[in-house]
Design an enzyme around this catalytic site. Structure first.
Site, PDB file in Angstrom:
ATOM      1  N   ARG A  17      -4.094  10.882   4.932  1.00  0.00           N
ATOM      2  CA  ARG A  17      -3.020  11.869   4.935  1.00  0.00           C
ATOM      3  C   ARG A  17      -2.111  11.752   3.731  1.00  0.00           C
ATOM      4  O   ARG A  17      -1.494  12.711   3.312  1.00  0.00           O
ATOM      5  CB  ARG A  17      -2.156  11.681   6.178  1.00  0.00           C
ATOM      6  CG  ARG A  17      -2.785  11.941   7.453  1.00  0.00           C
ATOM      7  CD  ARG A  17      -1.716  11.889   8.451  1.00  0.00           C
ATOM      8  NE  ARG A  17      -0.682  12.836   8.116  1.00  0.00           N
ATOM      9  CZ  ARG A  17       0.386  12.573   7.379  1.00  0.00           C
ATOM     10  NH1 ARG A  17       0.548  11.363   6.864  1.00  0.00           N
ATOM     11  NH2 ARG A  17       1.267  13.497   7.126  1.00  0.00           N
TER      12      ARG A  17
ATOM     13  N   ARG B 141      -8.318  -0.403   5.291  1.00  0.00           N
ATOM     14  CA  ARG B 141      -7.527   0.662   4.658  1.00  0.00           C
ATOM     15  C   ARG B 141      -6.219   0.104   4.132  1.00  0.00           C
ATOM     16  O   ARG B 141      -5.689   0.580   3.134  1.00  0.00           O
ATOM     17  CB  ARG B 141      -7.180   1.759   5.671  1.00  0.00           C
ATOM     18  CG  ARG B 141      -8.347   2.554   6.150  1.00  0.00           C
ATOM     19  CD  ARG B 141      -7.884   3.748   6.933  1.00  0.00           C
ATOM     20  NE  ARG B 141      -6.932   4.549   6.164  1.00  0.00           N
ATOM     21  CZ  ARG B 141      -6.511   5.743   6.569  1.00  0.00           C
ATOM     22  NH1 ARG B 141      -6.924   6.245   7.712  1.00  0.00           N
ATOM     23  NH2 ARG B 141      -5.664   6.425   5.838  1.00  0.00           N
TER      24      ARG B 141
ATOM     25  N   ASP C 259       5.281   0.546  12.026  1.00  0.00           N
ATOM     26  CA  ASP C 259       4.015  -0.040  11.562  1.00  0.00           C
ATOM     27  C   ASP C 259       3.841  -1.481  12.021  1.00  0.00           C
ATOM     28  O   ASP C 259       2.786  -2.069  11.809  1.00  0.00           O
ATOM     29  CB  ASP C 259       3.933   0.002  10.034  1.00  0.00           C
ATOM     30  CG  ASP C 259       3.746   1.423   9.535  1.00  0.00           C
ATOM     31  OD1 ASP C 259       3.806   1.631   8.316  1.00  0.00           O
ATOM     32  OD2 ASP C 259       3.565   2.320  10.375  1.00  0.00           O
TER      33      ASP C 259
ATOM     34  N   ARG D 220       1.032  14.504  12.688  1.00  0.00           N
ATOM     35  CA  ARG D 220       1.276  14.248  11.262  1.00  0.00           C
ATOM     36  C   ARG D 220       1.440  15.534  10.448  1.00  0.00           C
ATOM     37  O   ARG D 220       0.748  15.752   9.461  1.00  0.00           O
ATOM     38  CB  ARG D 220       0.155  13.386  10.665  1.00  0.00           C
ATOM     39  CG  ARG D 220      -0.267  12.181  11.464  1.00  0.00           C
ATOM     40  CD  ARG D 220       0.836  11.136  11.645  1.00  0.00           C
ATOM     41  NE  ARG D 220       1.322  10.537  10.431  1.00  0.00           N
ATOM     42  CZ  ARG D 220       0.745   9.513   9.818  1.00  0.00           C
ATOM     43  NH1 ARG D 220      -0.345   9.006  10.323  1.00  0.00           N
ATOM     44  NH2 ARG D 220       1.254   9.025   8.708  1.00  0.00           N
TER      45      ARG D 220
ATOM     46  N   LYS E 238       0.861  -1.206   0.000  1.00  0.00           N
ATOM     47  CA  LYS E 238       0.000   0.000   0.000  1.00  0.00           C
ATOM     48  C   LYS E 238       0.888   1.244   0.000  1.00  0.00           C
ATOM     49  O   LYS E 238       0.655   2.190  -0.750  1.00  0.00           O
ATOM     50  CB  LYS E 238      -0.885   0.000   1.230  1.00  0.00           C
ATOM     51  CG  LYS E 238      -1.429   1.369   1.614  1.00  0.00           C
ATOM     52  CD  LYS E 238      -2.279   1.354   2.853  1.00  0.00           C
ATOM     53  CE  LYS E 238      -1.530   1.556   4.120  1.00  0.00           C
ATOM     54  NZ  LYS E 238      -1.189   2.926   4.496  1.00  0.00           N
ATOM     55  N   ASN E 239       1.950   1.234   0.830  1.00  0.00           N
ATOM     56  CA  ASN E 239       2.763   2.440   0.991  1.00  0.00           C
ATOM     57  C   ASN E 239       3.749   2.673  -0.138  1.00  0.00           C
ATOM     58  O   ASN E 239       4.442   3.686  -0.168  1.00  0.00           O
ATOM     59  CB  ASN E 239       3.483   2.420   2.341  1.00  0.00           C
ATOM     60  CG  ASN E 239       2.489   2.628   3.476  1.00  0.00           C
ATOM     61  OD1 ASN E 239       1.330   2.978   3.233  1.00  0.00           O
ATOM     62  ND2 ASN E 239       2.914   2.375   4.689  1.00  0.00           N
TER      63      ASN E 239
ATOM     64  N   CYS F 218      -4.136  12.677  13.104  1.00  0.00           N
ATOM     65  CA  CYS F 218      -4.886  11.423  12.981  1.00  0.00           C
ATOM     66  C   CYS F 218      -4.675  10.693  14.301  1.00  0.00           C
ATOM     67  O   CYS F 218      -4.042  11.220  15.213  1.00  0.00           O
ATOM     68  CB  CYS F 218      -4.382  10.607  11.796  1.00  0.00           C
ATOM     69  SG  CYS F 218      -2.844   9.771  12.125  1.00  0.00           S
TER      70      CYS F 218
ATOM     71  N   ILE G  39       8.840   6.974  16.669  1.00  0.00           N
ATOM     72  CA  ILE G  39       8.464   7.702  15.444  1.00  0.00           C
ATOM     73  C   ILE G  39       7.225   8.555  15.649  1.00  0.00           C
ATOM     74  O   ILE G  39       7.204   9.719  15.257  1.00  0.00           O
ATOM     75  CB  ILE G  39       8.226   6.708  14.272  1.00  0.00           C
ATOM     76  CG1 ILE G  39       9.410   5.757  14.096  1.00  0.00           C
ATOM     77  CG2 ILE G  39       7.885   7.468  12.992  1.00  0.00           C
ATOM     78  CD1 ILE G  39      10.676   6.412  13.564  1.00  0.00           C
TER      79      ILE G  39
HETATM   80  C1  EPZ Z   1       4.745   6.863   6.222  1.00  0.00           C
HETATM   81  O1  EPZ Z   1       3.987   7.904   6.777  1.00  0.00           O
HETATM   82  C2  EPZ Z   1       3.803   5.672   6.138  1.00  0.00           C
HETATM   83  N1  EPZ Z   1       2.669   6.012   5.262  1.00  0.00           N
HETATM   84  C3  EPZ Z   1       3.298   5.325   7.541  1.00  0.00           C
HETATM   85  O2  EPZ Z   1       2.487   4.165   7.430  1.00  0.00           O
HETATM   86  C4  EPZ Z   1       4.501   4.995   8.423  1.00  0.00           C
HETATM   87  O3  EPZ Z   1       4.054   4.753   9.732  1.00  0.00           O
HETATM   88  C5  EPZ Z   1       5.476   6.179   8.422  1.00  0.00           C
HETATM   89  O4  EPZ Z   1       5.850   6.513   7.063  1.00  0.00           O
HETATM   90  C6  EPZ Z   1       6.752   5.883   9.202  1.00  0.00           C
HETATM   91  O5  EPZ Z   1       7.378   4.751   8.659  1.00  0.00           O
HETATM   92  C7  EPZ Z   1       2.864   5.990   3.920  1.00  0.00           C
HETATM   93  O6  EPZ Z   1       3.951   5.710   3.439  1.00  0.00           O
HETATM   94  C8  EPZ Z   1       1.676   6.339   3.076  1.00  0.00           C
HETATM   95  P1  EPZ Z   1       6.871  10.204   8.172  1.00  0.00           P
HETATM   96  P2  EPZ Z   1       4.584   9.411   6.762  1.00  0.00           P
HETATM   97  O7  EPZ Z   1       6.740  11.463   7.378  1.00  0.00           O
HETATM   98  O8  EPZ Z   1       5.441   9.606   5.579  1.00  0.00           O
HETATM   99  C9  EPZ Z   1       7.169  13.585  11.461  1.00  0.00           C
HETATM  100  C10 EPZ Z   1       0.593   2.858   7.777  1.00  0.00           C
HETATM  101  O9  EPZ Z   1       0.212   2.320   8.815  1.00  0.00           O
HETATM  102  N2  EPZ Z   1       7.047  14.529  10.330  1.00  0.00           N
HETATM  103  O10 EPZ Z   1       8.006   9.287   7.889  1.00  0.00           O
HETATM  104  O11 EPZ Z   1       3.465  10.334   7.013  1.00  0.00           O
HETATM  105  C11 EPZ Z   1       5.906  12.755  11.641  1.00  0.00           C
HETATM  106  O12 EPZ Z   1       4.963  13.448  12.440  1.00  0.00           O
HETATM  107  C12 EPZ Z   1       1.102   4.272   7.801  1.00  0.00           C
HETATM  108  O13 EPZ Z   1       0.645   2.292   6.645  1.00  0.00           O
HETATM  109  C13 EPZ Z   1       7.194  15.891  10.573  1.00  0.00           C
HETATM  110  O14 EPZ Z   1       7.413  16.305  11.711  1.00  0.00           O
HETATM  111  O15 EPZ Z   1       5.522   9.387   8.052  1.00  0.00           O
HETATM  112  C14 EPZ Z   1       6.423  11.512  12.323  1.00  0.00           C
HETATM  113  O16 EPZ Z   1       6.531  11.752  13.713  1.00  0.00           O
HETATM  114  C15 EPZ Z   1       0.882   4.913   9.168  1.00  0.00           C
HETATM  115  N3  EPZ Z   1       7.068  16.754   9.530  1.00  0.00           N
HETATM  116  C16 EPZ Z   1       7.814  11.332  11.713  1.00  0.00           C
HETATM  117  O17 EPZ Z   1       8.169  12.604  11.154  1.00  0.00           O
HETATM  118  C17 EPZ Z   1       6.829  16.326   8.235  1.00  0.00           C
HETATM  119  O18 EPZ Z   1       6.753  17.165   7.314  1.00  0.00           O
HETATM  120  C18 EPZ Z   1       7.870  10.290  10.604  1.00  0.00           C
HETATM  121  O19 EPZ Z   1       6.826  10.603   9.713  1.00  0.00           O
HETATM  122  C19 EPZ Z   1       6.684  14.945   8.018  1.00  0.00           C
HETATM  123  C20 EPZ Z   1       6.809  14.064   9.067  1.00  0.00           C
END
Ligand code: EPZ
Length: 422
Positions: A92, A402, A310, A121, A22-23, A116, A332
């Site tokens: 998101r 989802r 995850d 996020r 999915k990701n 969320c 994370i």
């Molecule tokens: C991706 O989300 C995945 N989703 C998530 O999977 C996964 O949990 C996450 O990466 C971490 O591995 C998809 O790929 C669609 P991040 P993403 O940006 O990209 C902070 C699932 O269950 N951050 O790597 O949104 C953020 O708040 C989902 O399939 C900022 O501060 O995660 C988090 O604490 C859930 N500013 C950390 O970084 C930003 O601009 C990592 O988030 C972006 C992120």
């Protein structure tokens, strides 16, 4: 709202085939916006988030034809470079259209995702990166509006924290920018490397995807391509844990064993038996019923290749059945222990302390009525229900739909007693 009814106690036995990731499929779908030529993606999982992304792309101007595991997209022109709040609030990952839209037509209007269940996020790092590439950004009425009427120019983008979709968004923005872009402190997740594979097939010039430094040389235009999405490592990991927690014997097909290396290391330490991988097949046998029993093993989530956040909820369910005390640290996301209270209602002994959860085991679990919250927390409840004594009813399983394609059918074919009730 659909429910799952699960009767625990049956060790899983047999084979389960994973779907495409999915990701990885989500950014790949967004990448189709970067060209007016057709893009064909194979092994797209039929899950809710993918349908949401396809709907968003149609509203933007893409023609989308889904046929089984393949999706054909073509975007002759961008009709409406927008991702509205009503869609973004349900998913998101809609922010993944931001980079491609600015790159393709010089503007984008994307709703801020809002929080969320698992955390705030924010997408400040996506915005920061686009500004480095010369986009003008302003935020108003819950939306960000990005403009680059003269196109984007290459730049060095140093992420001050690792972001998976932030890395993907900026990679897609940079492929049509003038000059070279370097992404530093980039995410190394396999889904990032898979997206780079698709973009290169479309004519992009990208080196280093999968490492923390990615170099992109902008090109004039991208052409169409055909690409198969990598297997879903989180789905595969969820099923590996299902085998371990039920003391079963499961063979996972069409997976990539390398992508679940951190989890396999923990399962081996905990006493499960995992065979040497054989191509895209991985066989795991649980130890719960064996004299060795499962042992508690600490885990700390980290960006790839560390232990995936995850899989943290699913692993916590497993540790409720292990002998000893396991420390589970979530680094994370700020609020990713929702599953703990529901597991406790089934009999688990879990104490929360900020980023840490202390799981004492083994505790016999009993079936209960529980409510799914976020995608992976819900998967953890399914795993607990598979080993709980009696019947568990899980409500609001749309959270699970989802990210998991027909999870109840896949588990049932390996012997689990699980049915979906409309
Ligand atoms: C991706 O989300 C995945 N989703 C998530 O999977 C996964 O949990 C996450 O990466 C971490 O591995 C998809 O790929 C669609 P991040 P993403 O940006 O990209 C902070 C699932 O269950 N951050 O790597 O949104 C953020 O708040 C989902 O399939 C900022 O501060 O995660 C988090 O604490 C859930 N500013 C950390 O970084 C930003 O601009 C990592 O988030 C972006 C992120």
């Amino acid at each position: 709202m659909d429910k799952f009814v699960i009767t625990g106690g049956t060790p899983l036995d047999g084979e389960i085939e994973t779907s495409g990731s999915k990701n990885s499929a989500l950014p790949a779908l967004a990448a189709a916006l970067l060209t007016e030529e057709p893009v064909v993606l194979n092994r797209i999982p039929r899950v809710r988030d993918i349908r949401t992304m396809q709907r968003l792309l149609v509203d933007i101007g893409s023609k989308v034809d889904a046929e089984g595991e393949a999706v054909r997209l073509q975007t002759p022109k961008i009709a409406c470079p927008e991702a509205p709040y009503e869609l973004v609030k349900t998913m998101r990952a809609s922010s993944l259209v931001l980079g491609p839209l600015v790159a393709r037509c010089g503007r984008a209007r994307v709703s801020l995702p809002g929080g969320c269940a698992i955390g705030a996020r924010p997408i400040n790092l996506h915005i920061f990166g686009l500004e480095q590439l010369g986009a003008r950004i302003n935020q108003a009425h819950g939306y960000i509006e990005a403009e680059a009427p003269e196109g984007l120019r290459g730049a060095i983008v140093h992420f001050d924290r690792i972001t998976v979709t932030g890395t993907e968004d900026l990679m897609m923005a940079a492929v049509l920018a003038r000059g070279e872009t370097i992404l530093r402190n980039a995410a190394r997740e396999p889904e990032v490397a898979d997206l780079a594979g698709l973009l290169r097939a479309m004519g992009a010039k990208i080196e280093g995807a999968g490492t923390s430094t990615i170099r992109i040389h902008g090109v004039e235009a991208l052409h169409g391509a055909e690409h198969a999405i990598i297997p879903d490592r989180i789905e595969a990991g969820t099923f590996l844990i299902a085998a371990a927690i039920t003391g079963g014997d499961l063979t996972i097909k069409r997976c990539n064993p390398e992508h679940v290396g951190a989890l396999v290391a923990k399962l081996l330490q905990a006493g499960a038996e995992v065979d040497q991988p054989d191509g895209e097949t991985l066989r795991v046998r649980g130890a719960v019923s064996a004299p060795g029993r499962l042992r508690s093993v600490d885990v700390t989530t980290e960006e790839y290749p560390g232990f995936a956040t995850d899989l943290q909820a699913q692993y916590m369910a497993l540790m409720t059945q292990a002998e000893g005390i396991a420390l589970v640290v979530e680094t994370i996301f700020e609020n990713r222990f929702m599953h703990a209270q529901e597991l406790a209602r089934m009999g688990a002994n879990i104490r929360l302390d900020g980023k840490q959860a202390i799981v004492a085991g083994p505790t016999p679990l009993t079936g209960a009525s529980v409510i799914a919250s976020d995608l992976r927390a819900s998967a953890s409840l399914v795993l607990a229900a598979l080993v709980a004594k009696g019947e568990t009813v899980i409500d609001r399983v749309y959270h699970i739909d989802r990210g998991y394609e027909r999870i109840e059918a896949k588990l049932a074919q390996a012997g689990a007693r699980i049915t979906r009730v409309e």
